[in-house]
Every structure is written in structure tokens, then in C-alpha cells.
Enzyme design. Sequence first.
Site, PDB file in Angstrom:
ATOM      1  N   GLY A  16       0.828  -1.210   0.000  1.00  0.00           N
ATOM      2  CA  GLY A  16       0.000   0.000   0.000  1.00  0.00           C
ATOM      3  C   GLY A  16       0.862   1.259   0.000  1.00  0.00           C
ATOM      4  CE  LYS A  17       5.969  -0.544  -2.546  1.00  0.00           C
ATOM      5  NZ  LYS A  17       5.313  -1.837  -2.331  1.00  0.00           N
ATOM      6  CE  LYS A  19      -4.934   5.298   2.644  1.00  0.00           C
ATOM      7  NZ  LYS A  19      -6.170   4.991   3.300  1.00  0.00           N
ATOM      8  CG  HIS A  42       3.470   1.934  -6.343  1.00  0.00           C
ATOM      9  ND1 HIS A  42       4.540   2.708  -5.992  1.00  0.00           N
ATOM     10  CD2 HIS A  42       3.897   0.647  -6.259  1.00  0.00           C
ATOM     11  CE1 HIS A  42       5.576   1.914  -5.715  1.00  0.00           C
ATOM     12  NE2 HIS A  42       5.204   0.665  -5.884  1.00  0.00           N
ATOM     13  NE  ARG A 140      31.411  -3.961 -16.020  1.00  0.00           N
ATOM     14  CZ  ARG A 140      32.516  -4.575 -15.640  1.00  0.00           C
ATOM     15  NH1 ARG A 140      33.545  -3.887 -15.213  1.00  0.00           N
ATOM     16  NH2 ARG A 140      32.602  -5.884 -15.708  1.00  0.00           N
ATOM     17  CD  GLN A 220       9.958  -3.684  -7.149  1.00  0.00           C
ATOM     18  OE1 GLN A 220      10.980  -3.040  -7.082  1.00  0.00           O
ATOM     19  NE2 GLN A 220       9.030  -3.409  -8.033  1.00  0.00           N
ATOM     20  CB  THR A 235      12.667  -7.570  -7.536  1.00  0.00           C
ATOM     21  OG1 THR A 235      12.659  -6.910  -8.811  1.00  0.00           O
ATOM     22  CG2 THR A 235      13.127  -6.599  -6.457  1.00  0.00           C
ATOM     23  NE  ARG A 299       2.230 -12.524 -11.340  1.00  0.00           N
ATOM     24  CZ  ARG A 299       3.513 -12.604 -11.014  1.00  0.00           C
ATOM     25  NH1 ARG A 299       4.129 -13.769 -11.015  1.00  0.00           N
ATOM     26  NH2 ARG A 299       4.194 -11.526 -10.679  1.00  0.00           N
TER      27      ARG A 299
END
Length: 416
Positions: A16-17, A19, A42, A140, A220, A235, A299
Amino acid sequence: MSKADVIVGIQWGDEGKGKIVDKLAQEYDMVCRSQGGHNAGHTIWVDGVKYALHLVPSGILNPKAINVIGNGVVLNPESIIKEMEQFSQLEGRLFISDCAHLNLPYHSLIDQAREKLKGVNAIGTTGKGIGPAYSDKINRIGQRASALLNPTQLCEDIMNYFDENKVIFDAIDVQTPNKAQLLEELTGYSEKLSKFITNTTNMVWRALEENKRVLLEGAQGTMLDIDHGTYPFVTSSNTVSAGACTGLGLNPKDIGIVTGIVKAYCTRVGNGPFPTEDFGKDGDTMADVGKEFGTTTGRKRRCGWFDAVAVKHASRLNGCDQLSLMKLDVLDGFETIKICTAYEVDGEIIDYVPSNMDNVKPIYEDIAGWDSVVGCREFDKLPTTAKEYIQRIEQLTKTKVGIISTSPEREDTIIR
Ligand code: GDP
Ligand code: IMO
Ligand code: MG
């Protein structure tokens, strides 16, 4: 000189970042993303209208805030262009670091092909090319956003990269575009994005020097961190607060208040260990009531109980000054609520997160439930048992719960 406050995911993402960043952004001058890419989803609800953001920082709904995409982000041009179409007058309000690495369509194709080859051992990535884009950066051989300013040269460089990696592309059966197609695509990106690309490190420094209020928006969650998460089911970036420094060009002394975002229960999307996962009807209820379907891939999210061991660990890793407890309303109506207070590993009881979480069994304590907290905006109006649940979380995680969220809407939030 001001300091930059951090919003960071404490569990497996989707806490809920969005919000909270949107809610707090009303009081900030600048909102910055520092890592991840369009794997993030988000969600923000304002007055019944839903916004789903992937790359654009969640400060965009505050017309006064400047939004920055830092060097640590992997930028998919097509995705951000599509997202930008929802908003008007972005010039002067949105800036992209010239050092952010490009995440191009072939990165997604590689990601999807590798996942397919892994079969049952797949990570369950979002398929958005995040791992391959970060791999190219570390190897690189990546391309940065600044390269979009000269699409002809960028096209040459990418065609050379295709030649050099032909064996790999052939082996995993990935088709690369021809030169004319690629140039057309890159020219389109360049036309739409060039005016937003700049040196954002200097911008953020200047904002802090001018005592502006700066908010850093994590993507994440801590348990998906490349170093500290449940590797390899993670991730490809540092999702912890320290990643916000490298991903924007800040130093540790620039960081102010760190707020960890946690759900009142726990979810995970994709594969990998999840000790408190509930496979029964409680998990199903959380998924139904909490509408636990991914913002990015659609999902179904796996659901389970609040894991205080993992949250205590994550709070320490991130240096959380406070937690923001989200979706408390989703637990409305449960007779008892479980909270994981320790783990059992090979017959031993531990209260910390081991490096390998494969064989971790949760040990639970039962807490009495409550009727309803949905829409509650005052701490004093919460039912006694909900307050007791919050207090127990504070004791077990050694972190204060400073914010409580009781619905997706911006204003249904208790700030203590
Ligand atoms: P993020 O990736 O951390 O920004 O979280 P997501 O947006 O992917 O997922 C969180 C979901 O929960 C979104 O659908 C939000 O609208 C919703 N949400 C956020 N806070 C609350 C809350 O307090 N209660 C309920 N019921 N839903 C919430
Ligand atoms: P937000 O910012 C939840 C998960 C994927 C997969 C793993 C690796 O919305 O919280 P990747 O595509 O990054 O290589 O996938 O990480 N994942 C997320 N899960 N929320 C996210 O972002 C996620 N971003 C990636 O499901 O398990
Ligand atoms: Mg999300």
C-alpha cells in the site's frame, strides 16, 4: 538543509505504498523513485477514482510536487509514455535521470523466455524485463536514458549488442527487431521523453539545500530485496532504504524519517518462501476482501498472517522510525487473528529471519478480532481489540505504528 524521508515496503511488495505516498505527497515538494521499474504497481484511490502507477511517482496527483525518476530505476519507455498520457502538463513536474538504465522490449522477451525455460523452478517474475535490464547495467552493456537524446547512435549501439549476443538470443529463441523497426521505435521514444531527461542528482541536492520537503518512494518490498530477500525468489534491485541513496545519488546523512509500509496481514505474488501463508478459508477471505490481485500482472496474490519476525527484521534493515499499518479493515469480522511471533527451524525456535527460509514453520499467537474498522479516521474510535493488535505488533517488531489505513481512499487514514 532538509532531509529526504523514505517510504519503504516491509513485506513482499504491494503493502500500500502508493496510497501512503499519495497521502503524504500533499505536504511534500518532491517525490522520487529510486529503484525498480514497471514491475511496480502502485494504486491510488481519490474520491472514487482509481490510478495505477508503475513508473510515474505517486506524488503526481499533488499538482505542486515535482516527481523524479532516479538513476537507480530501470525505465521502460513504452510503459512510461502510456502512463504519462493519463496526466496533463507534466513538463516541469516530471524529471527522468539521464543515468537511469533503459529497459527495452528485448529485456522482457529474455525475462519471459528464461522463466519459461525454468519451468516449475520459475521465479514468477512480472515478465517485465527487470532482471535482464539490471543484468545489462551490472555487465556494463546497458543503455542509459541519456542515449535517447541521440536515437540514431543508440540504434547503432543496440544493433551491435544484438550481434554480440546473437548466440544467446538464438538459444533462447528471442526475435530481435531489424534496424529500421528499432530506429522508428527509438525515435518515437526520444520525441516523447527527451524533454524530461536531465541530471536529477543535482535537482534533488538543490531541493534539500533549499530546505524543500523530499519524499522517496520505494518499490517492491524488503523480502524481495536482491541481497536481503528470499533469494533467488527476489527482484533485481535493493529495495531497502539504503537503495534509495544509491538510486538517487544521496548519502546516508541525507535520509530523514523512514516509514515502513506493512499490511495488517501478509501477501506475496510469485514463487518462493512465505512462512505464514494460509492455504485455507482465512487466506481466501483475505484475498477476497482485500481484492488481492496484482496491479501489474493481475495475478492472484498468496495471502497469510502478519509475520512479526520478518517485519522486525525488515524494520531493522531499513532503520524504520515508524510503521504504517495498511488494510486493517480487511481483518474486520475475523473471530481470531493469528500473528507469527517466532519460527521453528529443524526443531529449534528462533526469533530472527534465517538466510534460508525454505524450512521455516511459523509459531502463532491468537488475538481476538473485532467487528469493523473500515473507514475509521481516529485512533480513539478503533475497537479495543484492534488497538490491542496494533500494540502487540509494536511490541513484537520493536517499532511504533504511526499511521493506520482503514480503506483504499486517501482520507481513510489515521495519523497518530
Ligand atoms: P503498493 O504496490 O505497495 O503501492 O500496493 P498496491 O497498490 O499494489 O496494492 C495495495 C492495494 O490495497 C491497492 O489496491 C490499494 O488500493 C489497496 N489499499 C491500500 N490501503 C488500503 C486499506 O487500508 N484498506 C483496503 N481495503 N485497501 C487498501
Ligand atoms: P510493488 O512496487 C509485489 C515480485 C514478482 C516476483 C519477483 C521478481 O507494486 O510493491 P521481477 O519482475 O521484479 O523480476 O519479479 O518480485 N514483484 C513484486 N511483487 N509487488 C511488486 O511491486 C513487485 N515487483 C516485483 O512477483 O515474485
Ligand atoms: Mg503493487
